[in-house]
Design an enzyme around this catalytic site. Structure first.
Site, PDB file in Angstrom:
ATOM      1  N   ASN A  50     -43.769  -5.395 -17.286  1.00  0.00           N
ATOM      2  CA  ASN A  50     -43.239  -4.176 -16.680  1.00  0.00           C
ATOM      3  C   ASN A  50     -44.359  -3.405 -15.994  1.00  0.00           C
ATOM      4  OD1 ASN A  50     -44.077  -3.693 -19.369  1.00  0.00           O
ATOM      5  ND2 ASN A  50     -42.835  -1.861 -19.557  1.00  0.00           N
ATOM      6  N   GLU A  52     -44.891   0.344 -14.269  1.00  0.00           N
ATOM      7  CA  GLU A  52     -44.297   1.677 -14.088  1.00  0.00           C
ATOM      8  C   GLU A  52     -44.999   2.448 -12.969  1.00  0.00           C
ATOM      9  OE1 GLU A  52     -44.334   3.328 -18.063  1.00  0.00           O
ATOM     10  OE2 GLU A  52     -42.712   1.975 -18.684  1.00  0.00           O
ATOM     11  N   CYS A  61     -38.992  -3.892 -14.479  1.00  0.00           N
ATOM     12  CA  CYS A  61     -38.992  -4.561 -15.787  1.00  0.00           C
ATOM     13  C   CYS A  61     -39.745  -5.896 -15.735  1.00  0.00           C
ATOM     14  CB  CYS A  61     -37.567  -4.850 -16.242  1.00  0.00           C
ATOM     15  SG  CYS A  61     -36.585  -3.399 -16.628  1.00  0.00           S
ATOM     16  N   GLU A  63     -38.796  -8.792 -16.931  1.00  0.00           N
ATOM     17  CA  GLU A  63     -37.955  -9.956 -16.628  1.00  0.00           C
ATOM     18  C   GLU A  63     -37.810 -10.146 -15.121  1.00  0.00           C
ATOM     19  OE1 GLU A  63     -37.402  -7.484 -18.670  1.00  0.00           O
ATOM     20  OE2 GLU A  63     -36.059  -8.012 -20.320  1.00  0.00           O
ATOM     21  N   CYS A  91     -32.466  -5.420 -20.050  1.00  0.00           N
ATOM     22  CA  CYS A  91     -31.537  -4.381 -19.605  1.00  0.00           C
ATOM     23  C   CYS A  91     -30.447  -5.020 -18.734  1.00  0.00           C
ATOM     24  CB  CYS A  91     -32.283  -3.294 -18.831  1.00  0.00           C
ATOM     25  SG  CYS A  91     -32.720  -3.771 -17.145  1.00  0.00           S
ATOM     26  N   CYS A  94     -31.575  -6.543 -15.349  1.00  0.00           N
ATOM     27  CA  CYS A  94     -32.293  -7.813 -15.492  1.00  0.00           C
ATOM     28  C   CYS A  94     -31.341  -8.947 -15.849  1.00  0.00           C
ATOM     29  CB  CYS A  94     -33.396  -7.685 -16.545  1.00  0.00           C
ATOM     30  SG  CYS A  94     -34.767  -6.672 -15.959  1.00  0.00           S
TER      31      CYS A  94
HETATM   32  N1  THU Z   1     -38.337  -2.715 -19.816  1.00  0.00           N
HETATM   33  C1  THU Z   1     -38.599  -4.014 -19.519  1.00  0.00           C
HETATM   34  O1  THU Z   1     -39.610  -4.346 -18.913  1.00  0.00           O
HETATM   35  N2  THU Z   1     -37.706  -4.950 -19.928  1.00  0.00           N
HETATM   36  C2  THU Z   1     -36.606  -4.669 -20.667  1.00  0.00           C
HETATM   37  O2  THU Z   1     -35.915  -5.597 -21.036  1.00  0.00           O
HETATM   38  C3  THU Z   1     -36.264  -3.303 -21.010  1.00  0.00           C
HETATM   39  C4  THU Z   1     -37.149  -2.246 -20.473  1.00  0.00           C
HETATM   40  C5  THU Z   1     -39.335  -1.720 -19.440  1.00  0.00           C
HETATM   41  C6  THU Z   1     -38.966  -0.784 -18.347  1.00  0.00           C
HETATM   42  C7  THU Z   1     -39.882   0.383 -18.659  1.00  0.00           C
HETATM   43  O3  THU Z   1     -41.146   0.125 -18.087  1.00  0.00           O
HETATM   44  C8  THU Z   1     -40.026   0.364 -20.159  1.00  0.00           C
HETATM   45  O4  THU Z   1     -39.627  -0.927 -20.563  1.00  0.00           O
HETATM   46  C9  THU Z   1     -39.213   1.399 -20.890  1.00  0.00           C
HETATM   47  O5  THU Z   1     -37.914   1.383 -20.500  1.00  0.00           O
END
Ligand code: THU
Length: 164
Positions: A50, A52, A61, A63, A91, A94
């Site tokens: 991930n 941000e 994310c 995935e 999520c 994804c």
């Molecule tokens: N996130 C992911 O990378 N994958 C997931 O399956 C769920 C959420 C990340 C997005 C964000 O950077 C952090 O987790 C919190 O939501």
């Protein structure tokens, strides 16, 4: 090497790639690092994490980062995906993106990695199981013909999508 042993090694390599990718997550806002990896039918493995941003809604994310990485590198199929994080679960967005490149058998390994103890619990499921009634215009015959469409070539290769 026996076929099953080879397959088990590939899964290990996939999960290990996701574990390493989690360490590279850029998540100063959520402080929730996630790693992912995808493996193609041919055994190529691509990591994702991930990423941000100060503008929170731009977060990507792990995935999707792994899937896009694979596609950008020329992958045309996704045999399995691994996700690593504390209580890792993909999520909804994804799930839809993984579905695009998956067939009925595309495996999904959810690796719950406890950051303090380092203990791992792995759940094996499939991308399809996590997205019932998915948005799937291909199955409904609604996609225009496009030989470069990865979803179509994947489906043509497996011929499984039409048997849902
Ligand atoms: N996130 C992911 O990378 N994958 C997931 O399956 C769920 C959420 C990340 C997005 C964000 O950077 C952090 O987790 C919190 O939501």
């Amino acid at each position: 090497m026996a076929k099953t042993q080879k397959a088990a090694r590939a899964v290990e390599r996939l999960i290990e790639t996701a574990v390493q990718a989690q360490k590279r997550a850029y998540c100063p806002y959520s402080r929730y690092p996630v790693g992912a990896a995808v493996i193609t039918d041919g055994g190529r493995v691509f990591p994702g994490c991930n990423v941000e941003n100060a503008s929170y809604g731009l977060a990507m994310c792990a995935e999707r980062s792994a899937i896009y990485h694979a596609v950008a590198s020329g992958a045309d199929s996704i045999a399995a995906v691994a996700v690593v994080g504390a209580a890792a679960k993909p999520c909804g967005a994804c799930r839809q993106v993984m579905f695009e490149f998956s067939d009925k058998d595309t495996a999904l390994y959810l690796v719950d990695l406890n950051p303090t103890t380092g203990r791992r619990k792995t759940l094996k499921t499939t991308v399809w199981k996590l997205l019932p009634l998915a948005f799937d215009p291909l199955a409904s015959g609604l996609l225009p013909a496009n030989p470069r469409n990865l979803l179509r070539s994947r489906a043509a290769k497996t011929k499984k999508r039409s048997r849902r």
